[in-house]
Structures are given as structure tokens and as C-alpha cells.
Design an enzyme around this catalytic site. Structure first.
Site, PDB file in Angstrom:
ATOM      1  CE  LYS A  79      -3.929   1.927   2.630  1.00  0.00           C
ATOM      2  NZ  LYS A  79      -4.773   1.745   3.818  1.00  0.00           N
ATOM      3  CB  SER A 154      -8.112   3.717   3.014  1.00  0.00           C
ATOM      4  OG  SER A 154      -7.313   3.121   3.982  1.00  0.00           O
ATOM      5  CB  SER A 178      -8.391   0.897   5.934  1.00  0.00           C
ATOM      6  OG  SER A 178      -9.086   2.101   6.104  1.00  0.00           O
TER       7      SER A 178
END
Lengths: 486, 95, 480
Positions: A79, A154, A178
Site C-alpha cells: 500500500k 482505504s 481499511s
């Protein structure tokens, strides 16, 4: 079956059986990325050259017969809020769009030490603020199960990449759901570990109290392998737990006899899609059939978790993002007359609306006049919630709940129903507030073929319990073997 | 409710964040939501909680006072938007 | 009676002291002063995204030392807070400090002003981190983060100080304590001891405090005194003229020798203090605190009293010796060797202080061990060398660091004590100085001096002067 559908464990076996080399793996994954990523848009940046270099090194070691981690030679994405030395780390924000960190996060170093190969950085909501990856400065990601829908957020790119076969597993972060929510949206296993289990050093902070570095994998076995690689005390992170870390693969047994399961009614009431409820309860029934004991309970504080969560998260974010000011790194505006306007314009241009919103709200709740009735009260409430969880998790081994009240939403569609919107948050934020581990595990599909996820929540440092229950369930179903038709 | 665009702009000043007109208006509504959040929490009895009780399993996380090499200057300045004579550079600070 | 004497000045002082740890507060970068810009930095102290702090154990130790040495109570449970504001020298956009629970609180130090002892309360001492350094040019400001993250303790006094002299005494005493206990080198010219003064005035007898102004970063004790005096006068003049003192920050302007207003911030800054969750609390055991207490050296005040009592030194001399902890140690070591404190004191204050400048005095940059001074004084006491010869020996010691016996041997400086030898030489002197003998016998007793001079010349200063005097007087008597 294609290489891009395999788990890390399967690929590890293939590498050792000389059915494939690491270089071939990298090539295969980049081929897959080329084939599908303009549709999925999971990646912000890629590093094929670096990946091939590392793959050659791993192949050389395997040739020599060196004993390597099961994760060696495995291509993965990270990420983009996790620092990777020499590789752009943008947090999906204009503020950091050209930022190249001179150091790597501890979790990255650990994975590289294990021989895993980082092939690129994954899309996300800007600074991890959001639940759909639509807040990315660059572009939204798409759900491989239905490209018109989002992969959740997210850590949307992290989930989409793994589901699409563009990454064997990936690492994301979970502040309020997330990693779990994208896992649920994409038929993957997502684990938010106990607070302090995985180092946060090098992970760009959003809300320090809640941020957890979290893996997302295709199955529970891979999750155990990844946990072994990334957990451990980190002297660079003051919140890192210093304890004996177990071998998480030893928890992969099929045994739930006498397991005490709690079903808080707050997670099964109005607002949850019927299919979601049914899928979660069906898996719960399977556990019961295998010897678990299920009880309905009530956790009344769950209803009040959102104000506490939101106040604390925004407060901490407003301070954590203060360092992004265009001075030493990051976006600097072209127009300014003095230092004051340099700050305001750089930050005003660099941050998207959602980030600005949370900074403003955070500044508000920390203001001298508001501190006691907002921030302090929220901290006290959070502590109460933690106590409630600890009490329940003394009497029960796991709490089961849906991960989301729905399945993946269409891109651009805001959750109109305020109840569903609210439930979406409270399903997952409580585990962050309580600091306890929580996993989202696939538990079925709705009539549109969209994945449904269930949550297994256990007591602090009881990841092994979660892994055992999840593994047991997984072996009793075939959800983990499903792949999207992409 | 009580909070409006002016309040948002004051906060934006503290946070050094330039906002568009519409952002300022929109965030005023969010401020109202925050107020209602606080009101909801006020209704909860948290008197049993002492935020400073020493119940913590992680404390005294301390590091030995031994020098380790610092980062090379070039690496440190590599992402600087503007540098001058080996330093980060910013415009005049209005004093 | 001037109007000024109708007023009372109320002063509170905040001192920021850089701790002399090897590494910064939250990372392992060096704290060394100077050095090329931006070469003592890392992701943590420059506030890069994702970097996290880890507290230096020495910082806690030094903080507790400072607290115990100033009679503070120690908070056994404390943690760090964030002070949020924007400034280019503040890398993270917040400073890690302690707001709610300072490490130390409720202490005091005793100061001496015009022979009177006064107790000044210390509200708190807390840990925090320093900012970077800004240099300004015509286009803007250059930022050097070397200093960013260096550990500080902030010492806040109660508003118990009522004059510039008291302020100076307070600062000197506090500084001396911190140097003595080894937590800081307190070099004002290097910025490791920085003073902010809060000052207000009120009519004598008034219970309420007047509005106070703040003067920041006064970089010398004389500037502290000058600015307090100037600001006191300014405030009183203003009030007498019917005006009101505004709460603001002012600075000392060297050129105009006045205090000048800095930009008024309009509203007081809202620092939005809240607890830093990247760090963990510090929980101290009684034993830990006790051990630190035991390891504290004797402080200047106590030492001075002891010197006066034990060594029978006077107030001034004792005071001179304890000003520098290193000099005090030198004194004590020398005394241990020769057991003649008065002589050691004299040699230090007369000769050693003369040869050292201010900075060297603090460092006790004496090129030989204390023990050697002791040995030299033993030689004087034993009559092996005279006081005059000792001056020569001392100079040689200073130049070469050799021990005094070796010097006396090499240069043949032993005092001549042998009566027979002296009588022989005295005979020779008397024989070759008829005039002086005549003068002396004629009643001019002062002529003895000339004869003594001749004896000293003949023996190249080595004759024992008391013996020479005796012998000459006796021989001259016989000649009468």
C-alpha cells in the site's frame, strides 16, 4: 491453473519443485498486470527492473539449495502509505506525489529479508482516509468481481491487486476497517492484528492510536506465513510489543470444539442486508455443527463507538499531517508571498477535500475550549469500549460479526442510507478502538456474485485463535478457491 | 446551529490550510455533526475512567544513549522543494 | 522617594537547557554542537512521513537528576504531549514536550543576594525537544535541522523573583547546579542555556498581579539584568502616565538598549496540547529515583559551607573555589594530598586563576593534576623549597606538567637548610659587604635587607630565608 491464481504457499512449493523460477513468476505477474490493471487500476507505481533483479538473486539462492522463507521469490504489492526506500511513496496524495523515501518501513525490510519481492505500490484513499479508494488523488480502483464497483477502502488497491492476480498477497493498513472492508469486498482474508504486533515504523500515520499495518491474502495459510514474517518487536517503534512471538502456522488446525462464540445483537439488527446476515450466520452455524457454542449477547457501547472513533481519529490526523507542509519535502505551491502562505497554499493544494475536512475537524476538537468535552470525552469513551471488549473476550473466544452491512458499492455511488453508512463504520472501528485483532474472512456471495465477508474478533494477542477458527471454516467451504472472472 | 463558515476559516488558519469557498461551507456542516457527536458522548457516564491510570502493558520504552550514523546530507535534501547552501530554504517569515 | 520605589517587580523565569546526552531525545543522531548543516539528522528528527520517536533513557535520567538537585518531587508516572504549531524550524509541525504531567515539580533553590539568602520556587521541570536553526538572508530563511530533536529540560520558576539582581543570582545558581550535576554544559554562547523572562509590576501592597510581558532568548546574564531594569522602568512609566501594559512578547535590542515589542500575535496561540500516542509512559520506581539521588554530587552551596567550616576558609575564598565544580574538585584533590587547604586555596586563586581565562576556568584547564599542586605545597611545608622558589617550580609545572620533586631535582632548587653551610656563606657575605655591616652596626637595621639580598643572590634564592635572617642577625650581634 494460472500462476496468478496461486497462493504464496502453493508458489513456494512450485519454486522448490523447480516447476517455476522466481524470474518467471515476476514475468507472469507483470504480464497479468499489463493485461488487467488498466481496468482494475490497483497500482500507482511499478518497479519491474528492481523486482527482476531481486528475483534473480532468489533464483540463485534456490539453485544453491539454500533454505529460504516460504515467502522468498513471491511478488507482492505494498500500500502506498508504507515507505519503500527508493520507490515513490505517495499516500495517493498530490502532497507526496513525487516523494521518494530514503528509508523503508520495518515491515518492508522484514518482507525483503524473507525474500519477498516488491513489484509496486498500491492505490488507496488519500492518507488512508476513506472507505472506497475513490479519495485517491490519482484514480479510483475497481473491484475485480465487478469492475463497476469499488474494492472498498482505504486499502482498495491492496485488495484489488490480490483478487485480480496482480499480487500474491499484499500489505495495507487498517485504522477503522481499511483492510477488512476491502477484504470483504474482494473475497479475501484481511487481518488487522493486535495493537503493537506489527511495527508501524515507516508507515505514514493517520491516527496513531488506531493505525495497524495489516496483511491481505488469498487464504488463511498465507496469512499465517505472512504474520510469521512481519510480526516481531521493533525497537524503532515505541508502541511495538516486546514478547515471545509464536509460529502462527502452528495455529492452522481444524478444531473448534468448545469454542465460545459471541454474537452481539448490535451487529445483526436493522440495516444489514439480509444476504449478508444469512451468510455470516450460516458460517457461524457450521462452527456450531463442529462443536462451537454460540450465544447472542449485547455490547451496548458499540452504538457509541462512531463519535469516539471519529473525534480521536480526526484529532490525531490533524497533528500527524502537520509535518506535510512543503518545507523539507512534498508539494510546494508555486504562488506564495511568505512562509504563512507557503504553508497554506501548499497544504491547500496538496490535500484533497476529505483530508482537509478531517484536519479541520481534528483542529476543532483539540482546541482549548473543546478539548475536555470532545477529545478527552472521546478518549474516555474509547477506554470504556475497550473495557467492554476485554470483558466479553474473557468470557468468549471470538466475537462474530459481518464485516460490512452490504456488499461492494458501485463507484460514484454514495451510501444514501444513513443507517447503512453508519453501520459500515461501526462494524469495523470497534476492533481498532479496543486494540484487539480482527479478521475478515470470505463467507459467501450474494445473488449478484459479490463477495460477503464475516469478522472474527478475538482478545488481545489471540491471533492464533482467529487463525484456528478461520482455517477450520475455510477448510469446510470452498470460498477461498473462487476467483473473479477477469 | 452555532457553527459557520467563519469558524471553519479560523480553524483553517490554525491548521494553515487554504480552503475554497465551497469547502469552507461544506465543512461548517461537518462541524455541526461534530457538535452532535460530542452531545451524544456527553450522555455517557465515563466517570469510572481515569485516563492516567497506570494500566498499560507497554511503558518505559527507552533507548540507549549511543550515537548511530546520521543520514547523508544529500539523501536528507533529496526531496527538498527548495534548498540553498546545504539547507532547506523557505521565503521570508513575517516577523 | 522616586515613584519607582512605590512599585514591586514580579518576575518569573523559564530556562531552556540543552542536556549533554550523546544522542537526541528521540533518535540516535549526535547532539554535538556545530558541524556542517543537516549532517546530524535522520528521518525521525526531520519529521519524515512514517518516522517514529523512541525516548533516550539518559534524557529521563538527566531530567530526574535536575529535579532532585533542585529539590523537586518526581512524577513517577509521566508521559509526553504534543504542542502543535507551525514554524519552519519545527520539523514535525509539533514539538514533543510535557504539558500535563511534567517529570519534576514543586522544587526550590536558594540564592544569595547581598548576603541574604532567598528561596525561589521551581514550579516544574519538564522534558522537551529543541527546534532546528534558522539563518536569514535577504531572500528568505535557511533551515539547519542539526539541532532539531536535541533534548531540553525547561525549568519554570515561581514568580518569586523581585529584582534584576535576584534574577541574575537565580540564573547563576541554577546554571551552576546543572553544570555541577553534569546534565548540561550550560554554554550560553552555544545556546545550551536560554532564558525567557516574564515580568510585571504592581503597586506595593497590591494583591493582584499586573499584566506581564515576556522577554525571550536573552543570551547573557548582563542582558537579563539590563532588560529587566529597562522593562520595569518602561512598565512603571507607562502606568504612571495612565497607560496599560499589553500582554506581549518583547526582545532586548542591543543597539537602543531598550526592550522592543515583537509582533503581537493578536490572540494567544492555541497549541492544542494532547498526549503523544507514538510514545509510551515513563513509570519510575522509587529505587531508581533513590539511586540517582545518591549519585548526585555535593552542590556548590553545601560545598561552600563545608569549606568554611572544615577548612576555615572565609566566605569570599570558599565562594571563589566552588564556582566551578571542576576547580572545586581540583582544590579537594590537592588538599587530600597535602592537607593544607589555605595554601592550596591561595595558589589556586592567586596563580591558577591568573593563568586561566573565564572559559578555561570552568573547564579547569590546568595542565597538571591536582595532586602535583599538593606535592608542591608539601615541599614548601617541609622546608625543602621556599615560597619564592615554589613560584619557579609552579611555572615549570604549568609549562611541562612534570611533578615538583623532579623539577626541584633537575634544577637543583632545593632549599639550603644546612646551618653549617649557611654560616660559612654568611661569613663570606659579611666579609665582602663591609659597608652594609658597618651601616647595620651603626644603627641602620635596614641594612640587613641588603645582606639578606646578597645571601639570596649567592645561593641563587635557595637559602632558607628564615634561617638566613637568624644566622645573620646572630653573627652581626656577636660583632657588636
Amino acid at each position: 491453473m494460472h500462476l496468478f491464481t496461486k497462493t504464496a504457499d502453493e508458489l513456494a512449493t512450485m519454486l522448490r519443485n523447480k516447476e517455476v523460477t522466481s524470474v518467471e513468476l515476476i514475468e507472469a505477474y507483470f504480464e497479468r498486470i499489463e493485461a488487467v490493471d488498466d481496468k482494475v487500476k490497483a497500482y500507482i507505481s511499478l518497479d519491474k527492473e528492481g523486482a527482476l533483479e531481486k528475483a534473480e538473486e532468489i533464483d540463485a539462492k534456490l539453485e544453491k539449495g539454500e533454505e529460504l522463507s516460504r515467502l522468498a521469490g513471491i511478488p507482492i504489492g505494498i500500500k502506498d502509505n508504507i515507505c519503500t526506500k527508493g520507490l515513490k511513496t505517495t499516500c495517493a496524495s498530490r502532497m507526496l506525489e513525487d516523494f521518494i523515501p530514503p528509508y523503508s518501513a520495518t515491515v518492508v525490510e522484514k518482507l525483503e529479508d524473507a525474500g519477498a519481492i516488491i513489484i509496486g505500490k498500491l492505490n488507496m484513499d488519500e492518507f488512508a482516509m476513506g472507505g472506497s479508494t475513490e479519495n485517491s488523488y490519482f484514480f479510483p480502483s475497481h473491484n475485480p468481481w465487478d469492475l463497476e464497483r469499488g474494492p472498498g477502502g482505504s486499502s482498495g488497491g491492496s485488495a484489488a491487486a490480490v483478487a485480480a492476480g496482480e499480487s500474491v498477497f499484499s500489505i495495507g493498513t487498517d485504522t477503522g476497517g481499511s483492510i477488512r472492508q476491502p477484504a470483504s469486498s474482494c473475497n479475501l482474508v484481511g487481518l488487522k492484528p493486535s495493537k503493537g504486533l506489527v511495527s508501524n515504523y515507516g508507515v505514514v500515520s493517520y491516527a496513531s492510536s488506531f493505525d495497524q499495518t495489516s496483511p491481505i491474502t488469498k487464504d488463511v495459510k498465507d496469512m499465517a506465513l505472512v504474520l510469521n514474517a512481519i510480526t516481531g518487536h521493533d525497537p524503532k517503534d515505541s508502541t511495538s510489543i516486546n514478547m515471545e512471538y509464536p509460529d502462527y502456522t502452528k495455529a492452522l488446525t481444524e478444531d473448534v470444539k468448545g469454542l465460545r462464540i459471541a454474537l452481539p445483537k448490535e451487529y445483526f439488527g436493522e440495516g444489514f442486508n439480509q444476504e449478508v446476515k444469512e451468510a455470516v450466520l450460516a458460517s457461524t452455524k457450521k462452527l456450531e455443527d463442529m462443536g462451537a457454542v454460540v450465544e447472542e449477547i449485547s455490547m451496548p457501547l458499540i452504538k457509541h463507538s462512531l463519535p469516539a472513533y471519529y473525534i480521536i481519529a480526526c484529532a490525531e490526523a490533524s497533528s500527524n499531517l502537520a509535518r506535510l507542509d512543503g518545507v523539507a519535502y512534498g508539494h510546494r505551491a508555486k504562488d506564495y508571498t511568505d512562509v504563512e502562505s507557503l504553508y497554506s497554499n501548499s497544504r491547500g493544494e496538496g490535500f484533497g477535500a476529505e483530508v482537509k475536512r478531517r484536519i479541520i475537524l481534528g483542529t476543532f476538537v483539540l482546541s482549548a475550549a473543546n478539548y475536555d468535552s470532545y477529545y478527552k470525552k472521546a478518549l474516555e469513551t474509547a477506554k470504556l469500549i475497550k473495557e467492554e471488549h476485554n470483558k466479553v473476550l474473557e468470557d468468549y473466544d471470538v466475537i462474530i460479526a459481518p464485516t460490512m452491512p452490504t456488499t461492494a458499492l458501485k463507484i460514484g455511488q454514495k451510501q444514501e442510507d444513513p443507517v447503512k453508512d453508519y453501520l459500515n463504520d461501526i462494524c469495523t472501528i470497534n476492533a481498532n478502538i479496543a486494540g484487539v485483532p480482527a479478521m475478515s474472512l470470505p463467507c459467501g456471495f450474494d445473488k449478484d456474485g459479490l463477495p460477503i465477508g464475516m469478522q472474527l474478533i478475538a482478545g488481545e494477542f489471540k491471533e492464533e485463535t482467529i487463525l484456528r477458527v478461520a482455517y477450520t471454516l475455510e477448510q469446510a467451504t470452498d470460498f477461498k478457491d473462487q476467483r473473479p472472472k477477469l | 446551529m452555532g457553527l459557520n463558515k467563519k469558524d471553519v476559516l479560523k480553524l483553517a488558519g490554525l491548521a494553515h490550510l487554504s480552503l475554497t469557498e465551497s469547502e469552507a461551507e461544506e465543512f461548517a456542516k461537518d462541524l455541526d455533526k461534530m457538535v452532535s457527536f460530542a452531545e451524544e458522548l456527553q450522555g455517557l457516564d465515563t466517570s469510572s475512567i481515569d485516563l492516567e491510570d497506570r494500566d498499560t502493558n507497554v511503558y518505559n520504552v527507552l533507548r540507549k544513549d549511543e550515537v548511530k550514523p546520521s543520514m547523508a546530507k544529500e539523501e536528507l535534501l533529496a526531496n527538498a522543494p527548495e534548498q540553498k547552501e546545504g539547507c532547506f530554504f523557505v521565503p521570508q517569515i513575517v516577523e | 522617594m522616586s515613584i519607582y520605589s512605590n512599585y514591586e517587580t514580579v518576575i518569573g523565569i523559564e530556562v531552556h537547557t540543552e542536556l549533554s546526552t550523546n544522542t537526541k531525545a528521540f533518535c540516535s543522531c549526535t547532539t554535538k554542537f556545530g558541524g556542517e548543516e543537516n549532517t546530524h539528522c535522520c528521518p525521525v528528527c526531520v519529521g519524515m512521513p512514517g518516522a517514529m520517536p523512541v525516548l533516550n533513557e539518559k534524557v529521563v535520567e538527566y531530567g530526574v537528576r535536575a529535579g532532585l538537585a533542585t529539590n523537586c518531587s518526581i512524577n513517577k508516572y509521566s508521559y509526553q504531549d504534543r504542542k502543535n504549531y507551525f514554524y519552519p524550524d519545527l520539523a514535525k509541525g509539533y514539538q514533543v514536550t510535557q504539558d500535563k504531567l511534567p517529570l519534576c515539580y514543586d522544587g526550590h533553590i536558594d540564592i544569595e543576594v547581598e548576603d541574604k539568602i532567598k528561596r525561589i520556587g521551581i514550579t516544574r521541570i519538564h522534558l522537551e525537544e529543541d527546534t532546528g536553526k534558522l539563518t536569514h538572508d535577504q531572500d528568505g530563511s535557511l533551515i539547519d535541522y542539526n539541532r532539531c530533536g536535541v533534548p531540553l529540560i525547561e525549568t519554570v520558576s515561581e514568580p518569586d523573583i523581585n529584582s534584576a539582581q535576584e534574577a541574575r543570582a537565580y540564573l547563576e545558581t541554577l546554571r551552576n547546579i546543572f553544570i555541577y550535576i553534569g546534565v548540561s554544559d550550560c554554554k550560553m554562547n552555544e545556546g545550551s542555556f536560554r532564558t525567557d523572562v516574564n515580568i510585571s509590576v504592581r503597586k506595593k501592597g497590591d494583591k493582584e498581579l499586573g499584566t506581564r510581558t515576556e522577554m525571550k532568548n536573552l543570551n547573557s546574564f548582563s542582558n537579563v539584568v539590563k532588560s529587566i531594569e529597562a522593562e520595569t522602568k518602561r512598565q512603571i512609566d507607562l502606568i504612571e502616565a495612565g497607560g496599560e501594559v499589553i500582554q506581549e512578547t518583547r526582545r532586548w535590542d542591543e543597539a537602543s538598549q531598550t526592550t522592543v515589542s515583537m509582533r503581537t500575535k493578536g490572540e494567544a496561540a492555541d497549541y492544542r496540547y494532547f498526549r503523544d500516542e507514538d510514545l509510551r509512559p515513563v513509570i519510575l520506581e522509587d529505587q531508581y529515583i533513590e539511586n540517582i539521588g545518591k549519585s548526585l554530587p555535593e552542590l556548590a552551596n553545601a560545598k561552600k559551607a563545608r569549606y568554611m567550616e572544615e577548612y576555615d576558609l572565609n566566605d569570599y575564598d570558599a565562594g571563589q573555589l566552588v564556582e566551578s565544580q571542576k576547580i572545586a574538585k581540583f582544590f579537594e584533590d590537592a588538599v587530600e594530598t597535602c592537607n593544607n587547604p589555605k595554601e592550596v586555596a591561595n595558589w589556586i586563586m592567586r596563580e591558577i586563576f591568573r593563568l586561566l581565562d573565564e572559559t578555561e576556568k570552568e573547564e579547569a584547564a590546568i595542565p597538571f593534576e591536582a595532586r602535583l599542586l599538593g606535592e608542591m605545597i608539601k615541599l614548601i611545608d617541609a622546608g625543602t623549597i621556599s615560597n619564592n622558589i615554589a613560584k619557579q617550580v609552579f611555572e615549570e609545572m604549568w609549562k611541562t606538567g612534570k611533578n615538583p620533586e623532579a623539577i626541584v631535582e633537575e634544577k637543583g632548587l632545593k632549599q639550603i637548610n644546612d646551618d653549617d653551610a649557611l654560616i660559612e656563606m654568611a661569613k663570606e657575605v659579611l666579609d665582602s659587604n663591609e659597608q652594609s655591616v658597618k651601616d647595620y652596626l651603626g644603627g641602620n637595621k635596614r641594612a640587613l635587607k641588603a645582606l639578606m639580598g646578597q645571601m639570596m643572590k649567592k645561593t641563587r634564592g635557595k637559602a632558607n630565608p628564615q634561617k638566613v635572617n637568624e644566622i645573620l642577625v646572630n653573627m652581626l650581634k656577636e660583632m657588636e
